[in-house]
Design an enzyme around this catalytic site. Structure first.
Site, short mmCIF file in Angstrom:
data_model
loop_
_atom_site.label_atom_id
_atom_site.label_comp_id
_atom_site.label_asym_id
_atom_site.label_seq_id
_atom_site.Cartn_x
_atom_site.Cartn_y
_atom_site.Cartn_z
N GLU A 25 0.26 7.38 8.68
CA GLU A 25 1.52 7.56 7.95
C GLU A 25 2.71 7.51 8.92
O GLU A 25 3.80 7.07 8.54
CB GLU A 25 1.46 8.89 7.20
N HIS A 73 1.51 0.29 7.62
CA HIS A 73 0.06 0.56 7.62
C HIS A 73 -0.70 -0.70 8.07
O HIS A 73 -1.63 -0.62 8.86
CB HIS A 73 -0.42 0.95 6.22
N HIS A 117 6.86 -0.13 3.92
CA HIS A 117 5.97 1.00 4.17
C HIS A 117 4.52 0.50 4.34
O HIS A 117 3.86 0.81 5.33
CB HIS A 117 6.07 2.00 3.02
N GLU A 118 4.06 -0.28 3.39
CA GLU A 118 2.67 -0.76 3.46
C GLU A 118 2.47 -1.69 4.65
O GLU A 118 1.40 -1.73 5.25
CB GLU A 118 2.26 -1.44 2.15
ZN ZN Z 1 1.60 5.51 3.34
#
Ligand code: ZN
Length: 492
Positions: free
Chosen positions: A290, A264, A260-261
């Protein structure tokens, strides 16, 4: 570029360097800071915040903006993008009286402690007066900036161009389709092997997630990953600081947090580096940000094709721990769906309903249709309607999130917008790049990343949230792609 635009860019970049130092100190605070050094860090951060504020509100920025505004529509497109966003940011920093800023800072600190105590005591009335004051201040902030609607303003801060009416329309449609779908999926649940995933050495987990995130395309020569209590991603394309957390008995948590990170981080690394610190080199907003993290975490890393490549490596890295777990059982565990009262523990199907709930309450609070004292009852009723669960107490209900204690209204919807946009981008890229899932089965992600680079990352903040989605996918944001994706993946 005109001399005024060049001066503006130099001033914005200078302020951004100061902000990046603050961000680095905050990363260090969460990753490395010795326990007795917090007070010193407080002084360092406060001084930097002061220097940053002075740099970002420098009168010369106002002068440059005035010159660019005088040039009007005849200026080159990129200069207009710079002018438009820099004006918005500058007004937010300069139009609020010092007395208001001080009051807000004081309230944030008091309200945080009141919230933490109220949550521990499961006692909403203890927190209610602070929530009321945050709500009043949020409305006053919009008034001071000359904006008619406090909630529209709060939403626009996180996702430029979005309004309460637009999000309400999106969420109403989503709710209509997702509530019955989530019930069907939960009803068809098959047993997982979560209990078998125990005793996974942390060092091996670290190596495995490093291999995965490197393969996804993260550039570790300009970034790193460390450990913190709550995973996050900070920094910019010059230097990304991501974190995850490790639990020997939950190896999927560290892996998916890191993926997830990384989503980003890949976005930040893909923004035009020469424009970092200016609107041409910044992310559009939280919803788009997101969408990038969710796309890699969910559409990519929870797919069968992804695990066709990584499952043998996962098995080998942790042998013999997965000997009793088949490929299908592992995949089912990766994609477990179970409704919960707690948002941060929610699966990707029911997560969106947690957000719909919070949005509906915020909308009613701002409209004056809901009194602060009635928040717990309204929360519990919506929780039952959307999730089929009623909190036993406010600690697992309306007091569970930190956001409202800091007055961060309008923040939650970004998470759900991100999920909707991720699914919409997913079907667009599947059509644009035939055979994409075969790439994943071979451990290759370059075509997907290249597409995201040109379609999303390289554009910086040139388009607002929904304009960008329209430019890339040919239509505005629509919840139906998310509903389709969840139905296909989870067999609703
Ligand atoms: Zn996030």
């Amino acid at each position: 570029m005109s001399p005024a635009a060049e001066t503006l860019v130099a001033d914005l970049k200078r302020a951004n360097v100061l902000a990046s130092v603050s961000s680095l100190l905050s990363w260090d605070e969460q990753v490395h800071l010795p326990p007795a050094s917090a007070a010193r860090r407080g002084e360092q951060s406060a001084l930097l915040a002061e220097l940053h504020h002075a740099a970002a509100t420098a009168p010369r920025i106002g002068d440059s903006l005035a010159l660019l505004e005088a040039a009007g529509a005849s200026a080159p497109a990129d200069e207009q993008v710079l002018r438009r966003h820099a004006r918005k940011d500058y007004d937010r920093l300069t139009k609020l009286p010092a007395e208001f800023v001080r009051e807000k800072a004081r309230l944030d600190s008091e309200a945080y402690h009141a919230w933490a105590e109220a949550r521990a005591a499961k006692d909403f009335p203890k927190f209610a007066p602070f929530l009321q004051r945050q709500l009043d201040l949020a409305k006053r902030e919009a008034e001071l900036l000359g904006l008619p609607d406090g909630y529209d303003y709060a939403l626009d801060k996180h996702d430029p161009g979005m309004t309460a009416a637009r999000i309400e329309a999106l969420f109403t449609e989503l709710k209509r389709d997702l509530v019955p779908l989530a019930r069907r999926i939960a009803g068809n649940r098959q047993p997982t092997k979560r209990d078998a995933l125990r005793g996974f050495p942390v060092e091996a987990q670290r190596e495995f997630l490093r291999a995965v995130t490197t393969a996804l395309g993260f550039d570790y020569s300009r970034g790193r990953i460390d450990v913190s209590l709550h995973p996050f991603c900070s920094g910019d394309g010059h230097d990304i600081r991501m974190t995850t957390r490790f639990d020997a008995d939950n190896p999927l948590d560290s892996l998916f947090s890191a993926i997830h990170e990384t989503g980003h981080g890949l976005y930040e690394q893909g923004l035009p580096r020469e424009w970092i610190g200016t609107p041409l080199g910044e992310a559009v907003g939280m919803g788009i940000h997101e969408s990038q993290s969710r796309l890699w975490e969910n559409q990519v890393a929870r797919s069968t094709a992804f695990w066709q490549h990584w499952e043998p490596k996962f098995r080998a890295a942790f042998a013999p721990r997965l000997d009793g777990v088949s490929f299908d059982e592992l995949l089912r565990t990766v994609n477990e769906v179970a409704p919960t009262l707690i948002r941060v523990d929610a699966d990707e199907v029911t997560y969106n309903l947690h957000i719909v709930l919070r949005f509906e309450l915020e909308r009613r609070l701002f409209r004056g249709d809901l009194a602060v004292a009635d928040v717990p009852a309204a929360w519990n009723a919506l929780s039952q309607e959307l999730l089929g669960l009623t909190p036993a107490h406010d600690g697992e209900g309306c007091l569970q999130d930190i956001h409202w204690s800091g007055g961060a209204f309008g923040y939650f919807p970004s998470y759900c917008l991100g999920n909707m946009i991720a699914a919409q981008l997913w079907y667009t890229v599947l059509a644009a790049l035939p055979g994409l899932e075969a790439d994943f089965a071979a451990g290759r992600y370059g075509r997907l990343l290249g597409w995201l680079r040109t379609q999303i990352h390289e554009r910086g903040r040139r388009l607002e949230t929904e304009e960008l989605v329209r430019a890339v996918t040919g239509e505005g944001i629509s919840p139906r792609h998310l509903v389709r994706y969840l139905g296909e993946r989870y067999g609703g």
